[in-house]
Design an enzyme around this catalytic site. Structure first.
Site, PDB file in Angstrom:
ATOM      1  N   ARG A 131     -12.524  46.513 -60.753  1.00 42.80           N
ATOM      2  CA  ARG A 131     -11.342  46.292 -61.581  1.00 42.80           C
ATOM      3  C   ARG A 131     -11.796  45.978 -63.015  1.00 42.80           C
ATOM      4  O   ARG A 131     -12.410  44.934 -63.250  1.00 42.80           O
ATOM      5  CB  ARG A 131     -10.521  45.124 -61.039  1.00 42.80           C
ATOM      6  N   HIS A 185      -0.971  36.310 -52.914  1.00 48.20           N
ATOM      7  CA  HIS A 185      -2.215  35.683 -53.343  1.00 48.20           C
ATOM      8  C   HIS A 185      -2.750  34.736 -52.273  1.00 48.20           C
ATOM      9  O   HIS A 185      -3.965  34.634 -52.078  1.00 48.20           O
ATOM     10  CB  HIS A 185      -2.002  34.918 -54.648  1.00 48.20           C
ATOM     11  N   GLU A 232      -1.480  55.461 -54.380  1.00 46.32           N
ATOM     12  CA  GLU A 232      -0.632  54.285 -54.217  1.00 46.32           C
ATOM     13  C   GLU A 232       0.837  54.669 -54.183  1.00 46.32           C
ATOM     14  O   GLU A 232       1.677  53.868 -53.795  1.00 46.32           O
ATOM     15  CB  GLU A 232      -0.849  53.323 -55.389  1.00 46.32           C
ATOM     16  N   CYS A 267      -9.144  50.902 -50.518  1.00 51.55           N
ATOM     17  CA  CYS A 267      -9.612  49.737 -51.280  1.00 51.55           C
ATOM     18  C   CYS A 267      -8.568  48.633 -51.333  1.00 51.55           C
ATOM     19  O   CYS A 267      -8.746  47.633 -52.026  1.00 51.55           O
ATOM     20  CB  CYS A 267     -10.012  50.137 -52.700  1.00 51.55           C
ATOM     21  N   ARG A 313       6.330  42.073 -51.610  1.00 53.56           N
ATOM     22  CA  ARG A 313       5.296  41.496 -50.753  1.00 53.56           C
ATOM     23  C   ARG A 313       5.270  39.980 -50.780  1.00 53.56           C
ATOM     24  O   ARG A 313       4.591  39.350 -49.976  1.00 53.56           O
ATOM     25  CB  ARG A 313       3.927  42.035 -51.157  1.00 53.56           C
ATOM     26  N   ARG A 344     -12.356  51.682 -61.625  1.00 50.39           N
ATOM     27  CA  ARG A 344     -10.943  51.990 -61.837  1.00 50.39           C
ATOM     28  C   ARG A 344     -10.611  51.791 -63.308  1.00 50.39           C
ATOM     29  O   ARG A 344     -10.896  50.735 -63.876  1.00 50.39           O
ATOM     30  CB  ARG A 344     -10.055  51.078 -60.981  1.00 50.39           C
TER      31      ARG A 344
END
Length: 557
Positions: free
Chosen positions: A285, A187, A410, A481, A444, A321
Site C-alpha cells: 500500500r 478495523h 474489487e 489480497c 462492513r 498498488r
C-alpha cells in the site's frame, strides 16, 4: 448449563477468561456558554487540547507498525482536522459555547455527514467520535477513552472498539475480543487477526455479558459460551495456539504451489513480513507517503519511500498498488470533498482521469525504485472496472518500463468481465473487502449486516471463480489480497477456485500454510464445489469446517 452466543468469526483461536467491559463513554458536556471576553481563551484551550491528543496518538503511531501504525496516524490527523477545528471555533465565537461543548457538537455534525455516505467513508464517523471523546476528556480532566488495565488477562467486551483502541491492544493481557457491533472486515477484525487475538464480532447478546463473568471464546467458529463448565474452560485454556512457523514455501499436500505473500504498508511492516518468511509482498500500500499531506510528495520522496520496502525483498516479488485515494482516504490534490457518495465516487484509478500527472509521477517513482533495488516489481491499479481502464493503465506502466502491470478486482463488473480485462492486465489481485461490500451492498461496519459482509458468501466466491476463469483464458495469474486470504479455513477453497497466491497479514502465514499442507489440490477443488453449492455464508463455512475437521482440530483451528 452453558449458553451459546453466536457472531461473526473474524480471528481464530480459543480462549477463556473473565469479562472486562469497556469503560463508560466520556459524558456529554452540558449546554454551558462563555462570555465574549472569554472566546480567545476558549479557542486557545481548544487548540491546545487538540494538539495534545494528536501528539499522544502520533507517539503511539511511532511505536506501532503496519496497519496499527496507519490507523493511529489517521486518527491523530483527525484530531487536527481543519473541518472539525474550524467548526468548533465558530461555535465558540458565534454561540459562546464552551470549548468542550463546541467540539462535541462539531464532531457530531461531521459524523452525521459521514454516516450516510456508505463504506468505507462512513467508518470514519466512529473515528470522529473517538477523537471527540479524547479532546473533551483532555478539556474536562476526565479519564480518556482506552482499553481497561485490570492487572490480569481478560476477555474484552464492547459494542465496538475505536480503531485507536484496537491498534494498542496487548495480546498478553487481552486473551479474546467480543463485540456486539462491527463486521468481518472492520478495523477491530483486521487488527485482532494481525495481533493473533481470538475475536468474535456482531455477537448477538454480547451487550448482556456482565463484568467479571467467565466466558469461552472460539474465534474460528464464531461462538461465545456463557456459564461454561470447568471442563470447557480448561479445554479452552489448554488449547493454546501452537506457535507455528512458515518455512517460506506455500504448497498443498501434493505439492501444488500456492504463493503465500504479505500485505505491507511501510518499511517497518516489510521487515515484519521478512521475519515471518513471507515469499514476497502481494499488496504494498503506497498511501503511507501520501496521507496527511496537502501536496503530492515529490518523485524523489516517493523513490526513497518505495526503496525502503523493495530492499527487504531482493529477488522476490513485490506487488505495488498505485495510489488508492478517495473514499476514506481523501487527498486534497486528487479528490473532491463534496462527493455525495465517495465510496462509489472518484477513487483509486479513477483519480487519474482528472489528474493523470499524479499517476505518471508515481509510476516514474516506482520504476526508479525498482531499477535501484533487486526486487521483482509488479504494479497494479485499484478500482479497475472496465477493459478500457485496464488497457490504459497497462499502457501507462509500459511507458515507464513496468512490464508486469495488473488490475485489482474489487468491482463486480470487472470480475464478471475478467476475460476482457485480462486481455490487457498481466495479472489480477482480488480485493475481497471491497468486492464483498459492493456485491452484497452491505456496510462492513454494521453489526446488523455482519452475516452479509463476509467473503464466505457464495455470491462473492462465484465472483472469485469468474475472475479466475477469465484470467485462465489468457494464462494470467490471480491472487487474493483482501482479508479473506488470512482465513486459514477459506484458503483451500480459494485455491480450489483457481487462486494462485494469497497475501495477508504476516501473522496469518503459518496457519494458512499449515492447512494447505494438509490438503491436496484435488480436495481444494472439491471444497470449492461444496461451497458454491451452499445457500448462504453460514452454510458454506460450516460445510467446509465439517469437511476439514480432520485437519482443523489437530491444528487448533
Amino acid at each position: 448449563m452453558s449458553t451459546t452466543l453466536t457472531g461473526a468469526p473474524v480471528s481464530p483461536g480459543r480462549a477463556a477468561g473473565v469479562v472486562v467491559t469497556m469503560p463508560a463513554p466520556v459524558p456529554e458536556p452540558p449546554e454551558a456558554t462563555t462570555g465574549p471576553s472569554e472566546a480567545d481563551d476558549a479557542v486557545s484551550r481548544l487548540g491546545a487540547a487538540s494538539r495534545a491528543v494528536q501528539d499522544r496518538l502520533d507517539a503511539l503511531a511511532a511505536q506501532a507498525t503496519g496497519t496499527a501504525a496507519d490507523v493511529l496516524a489517521v486518527t491523530a490527523a483527525m484530531a487536527a482536522d481543519p473541518t472539525l477545528a474550524s467548526d468548533a471555533e465558530r461555535r465558540v465565537r458565534e454561540s459562546g459555547a464552551t470549548p468542550e461543548r463546541a467540539v462535541w457538537d462539531a464532531a457530531n455534525a461531521l459524523a452525521a455527514q459521514l454516516e450516510p455516505l456508505g463504506p468505507p467513508l462512513s467508518e470514519r464517523a466512529r473515528d470522529v467520535r473517538d477523537v471527540r471523546d479524547r479532546i473533551v476528556a483532555e478539556l474536562t480532566g476526565v479519564r480518556p477513552p482506552g482499553v481497561p488495565s485490570p492487572g490480569h488477562p481478560f476477555v474484552l467486551v464492547a459494542e465496538d472498539l475505536a480503531p485507536a483502541d484496537t491498534a494498542t491492544l496487548d495480546p498478553e493481557a487481552v486473551v479474546a475480543i467480543v463485540t456486539s457491533g462491527g463486521g468481518p472486515t472492520s478495523h477491530t477484525a483486521i487488527l485482532a487477526r494481525a495481533l493473533g487475538i481470538p475475536a468474535v464480532v456482531a455477537a448477538k447478546g454480547a451487550d448482556d455479558l456482565a463484568e467479571g463473568e467467565t466466558v469461552v471464546v472460539d474465534g474460528g467458529a464464531g461462538i461465545v459460551l456463557r456459564d461454561p463448565s470447568d471442563a470447557e474452560v480448561e479445554a479452552a485454556r489448554s488449547a493454546v495456539r501452537v506457535e507455528r512457523e512458515f518455512d517460506g514455501h506455500g504448497r498443498t499436500a501434493d505439492g501444488h504451489r500456492v504463493e503465500l505473500l504479505a500485505n505491507v504498508a511501510d518499511p517497518a511492516a516489510a521487515q515484519a513480513a521478512v521475519a515471518a518468511h513471507a515469499e514476497g509482498v502481494g499488496l504494498f500500500r503506497t498511501e503511507f507517503c501520501f496521507l496527511g499531506r496537502d501536496v503530492e510528495p515529490s518523485v524523489e520522496e516517493q523513490v526513497t519511500a518505495y526503496r525502503g520496502v523493495l530492499a527487504a525483498f531482493g529477488g522476490r516479488k513485490v506487488v505495488v498498488r498505485t495510489l488508492d485515494a478517495g473514499a476514506d482516504k481523501p487527498l486534497p490534490f486528487v479528490t473532491a470533498d463534496d462527493e455525495p457518495n465517495p465510496a462509489l465516487g472518484v477513487r483509486g484509478l479513477r483519480t487519474a482521469v482528472a489528474h493523470p500527472e499524479v499517476l505518471d509521477r508515481q509510476l516514474r517513482a516506482i520504476a526508479e525504485a525498482a531499477e535501484a533495488e533487486q526486487a521483482d516489481v509488479w504494479v497494479m491499479a485499484p478500482m479497475v472496472a472496465t477493459t478500457d481502464e485496464a488497457r490504459a493503465f497497462v499502457a501507462a506502466c509500459e511507458r515507464h518500463g513496468l512490464t508486469r502491470a495488473g488490475a485489482m478486482i474489487e468491482v463486480p463488473a470487472a470480475a464478471l468481465r475478467s476475460r476482457w480485462v485480462f486481455e490487457h492486465a498481466t495479472f489480477g489481485s482480488i480485493g475481497t473487502n471491497d468486492l464483498t461490500q459492493y456485491a452484497m451492498a452491505a456496510d462492513r461496519m454494521l453489526g446488523d449486516l455482519a452475516a452479509l459482509s463476509t467473503s464466505w458468501q457464495p455470491a462473492v466466491l462465484e465472483l472469485v471463480r469468474a475472475t479466475c476463469e477469465g484470467a485462465q483464458a489468457h494464462g494470467r495469474p490471480v491472487g487474493v489480497c483482501g482479508e479473506a486470504a488470512a482465513d486459514a479455513v477459506l484458503a483451500p477453497v480459494l485455491v480450489g477456485l483457481g487462486v494462485r497466491s494469497l497475501s495477508m497479514t504476516p501473522r496469518a502465514l503459518a496457519d494458512v500454510a499449515a492447512v494447505l499442507a494438509e490438503v491436496t489440490f484435488v480436495r481444494c477443488r472439491e471444497l470449492a464445489q461444496v461451497v458454491l453449492a451452499q445457500p448462504d455464508a453460514d452454510a458454506a463455512r460450516s460445510a467446509v469446517r465439517r469437511e476439514l475437521a480432520d485437519v482443523l482440530h489437530p491444528l487448533g483451528l
